[in-house]
Design a protein around this motif. Structure first.
Motif, PDB file in Angstrom:
ATOM      1  N   ARG A  53      35.977  41.698  46.390  1.00 51.90           N
ATOM      2  CA  ARG A  53      34.993  41.004  45.544  1.00 51.90           C
ATOM      3  C   ARG A  53      34.856  41.696  44.193  1.00 51.90           C
ATOM      4  NH1 ARG A  53      30.307  40.418  49.835  1.00 51.90           N
ATOM      5  NH2 ARG A  53      31.118  38.688  51.051  1.00 51.90           N
ATOM      6  N   ALA A  54      34.783  43.021  44.226  1.00 55.64           N
ATOM      7  CA  ALA A  54      34.638  43.773  42.977  1.00 55.64           C
ATOM      8  C   ALA A  54      35.851  43.561  42.076  1.00 55.64           C
ATOM      9  CB  ALA A  54      34.450  45.259  43.272  1.00 55.64           C
ATOM     10  N   LYS A  55      37.041  43.564  42.662  1.00 53.92           N
ATOM     11  CA  LYS A  55      38.260  43.333  41.865  1.00 53.92           C
ATOM     12  C   LYS A  55      38.253  41.932  41.262  1.00 53.92           C
ATOM     13  CE  LYS A  55      41.528  46.474  44.045  1.00 53.92           C
ATOM     14  NZ  LYS A  55      42.754  46.574  44.835  1.00 53.92           N
ATOM     15  N   ALA A  56      37.851  40.939  42.051  1.00 54.45           N
ATOM     16  CA  ALA A  56      37.796  39.562  41.553  1.00 54.45           C
ATOM     17  C   ALA A  56      36.768  39.435  40.443  1.00 54.45           C
ATOM     18  CB  ALA A  56      37.468  38.601  42.693  1.00 54.45           C
ATOM     19  N   ARG A  57      35.613  40.097  40.626  1.00 57.98           N
ATOM     20  CA  ARG A  57      34.567  40.063  39.605  1.00 57.98           C
ATOM     21  C   ARG A  57      35.066  40.693  38.298  1.00 57.98           C
ATOM     22  NH1 ARG A  57      30.826  41.807  42.920  1.00 57.98           N
ATOM     23  NH2 ARG A  57      31.086  43.971  42.360  1.00 57.98           N
ATOM     24  N   MET A  58      35.765  41.785  38.402  1.00 53.79           N
ATOM     25  CA  MET A  58      36.293  42.447  37.204  1.00 53.79           C
ATOM     26  C   MET A  58      37.310  41.566  36.498  1.00 53.79           C
ATOM     27  SD  MET A  58      36.616  46.361  38.580  1.00 53.79           S
ATOM     28  CE  MET A  58      37.546  46.897  37.178  1.00 53.79           C
ATOM     29  N   THR A 117      36.893  40.042  32.696  1.00 57.16           N
ATOM     30  CA  THR A 117      37.936  40.267  31.691  1.00 57.16           C
ATOM     31  C   THR A 117      38.429  38.947  31.119  1.00 57.16           C
ATOM     32  OG1 THR A 117      38.616  42.243  32.905  1.00 57.16           O
ATOM     33  CG2 THR A 117      40.160  41.373  31.284  1.00 57.16           C
ATOM     34  N   GLU A 118      38.655  37.965  31.999  1.00 58.10           N
ATOM     35  CA  GLU A 118      39.110  36.652  31.530  1.00 58.10           C
ATOM     36  C   GLU A 118      38.040  35.981  30.669  1.00 58.10           C
ATOM     37  OE1 GLU A 118      40.001  34.625  35.144  1.00 58.10           O
ATOM     38  OE2 GLU A 118      41.927  35.643  35.400  1.00 58.10           O
ATOM     39  N   ARG A 119      36.775  36.087  31.102  1.00 60.03           N
ATOM     40  CA  ARG A 119      35.683  35.469  30.362  1.00 60.03           C
ATOM     41  C   ARG A 119      35.561  36.096  28.967  1.00 60.03           C
ATOM     42  NH1 ARG A 119      30.704  36.540  33.235  1.00 60.03           N
ATOM     43  NH2 ARG A 119      31.841  35.696  34.986  1.00 60.03           N
TER      44      ARG A 119
END
Length: 150
Positions: A104-109, A113-115
């Motif tokens: 989850r933390a990796k996906a959130r990061m 970054t994309e945003r």
């Protein structure tokens, strides 16, 4: 508590030259063996089930503290605590709570970054259109807040 310098001065005042000689020899011996300690950890190791089992083994078979185990294995003391107290990282199960939290933390990061990169592009486009409107004499849109909006 007395400092070493105060202790040495007291020995001098009392005329205890033999004790001063011993103190000097101890200083010389320590100076020879003294070195700059290496960094505690350059980069943390990735927690694996094997590493978690090694942590438990060291904890069970030695009198080492969590901090000493962490230093020995090159991991964070908090990770050692998680393994010992809560049994974390002992399985390769991708559904384990720590694996799910990590993913989850990796996906959130990744999303952040994309945003940020897409907002940077939108901001550049929006600022250029606002600049064009202002140059042409048109007023920028103004929005009014109503107390109910807060």
């Amino acid at each position: 508590m007395t400092t070493l310098k105060e202790f040495e001065d007291a020995l001098r005042e009392q005329g205890m030259h033999m004790a001063l000689a011993i103190l000097q020899k101890l200083r010389e011996r320590d100076r020879v063996t003294r070195s700059v300690a290496p960094a505690r950890r350059i980069a943390g190791r990735k927690m694996t089930p094997d590493l978690a089992r090694r942590i438990l083994e060291l904890h069970a078979t030695t009198e080492m503290t969590q901090q000493e185990i962490a230093f020995e294995l090159g991991v964070n003391q908090g990770r050692v605590n998680e393994v010992i107290k809560r049994g974390k990282w002992l399985s390769d199960d991708p559904e384990a709570p720590e694996a799910v939290a990590r993913d989850r933390a990796k996906a959130r990061m990744t999303r952040v970054t994309e945003r940020k990169s897409s907002q940077g592009q939108k901001t550049n486009a929006a600022s250029s259109s606002v600049t064009k409107k202002r140059k042409s004499g048109a007023r920028a849109d103004q929005t009014q807040l109503i107390l109910g909006d807060l």
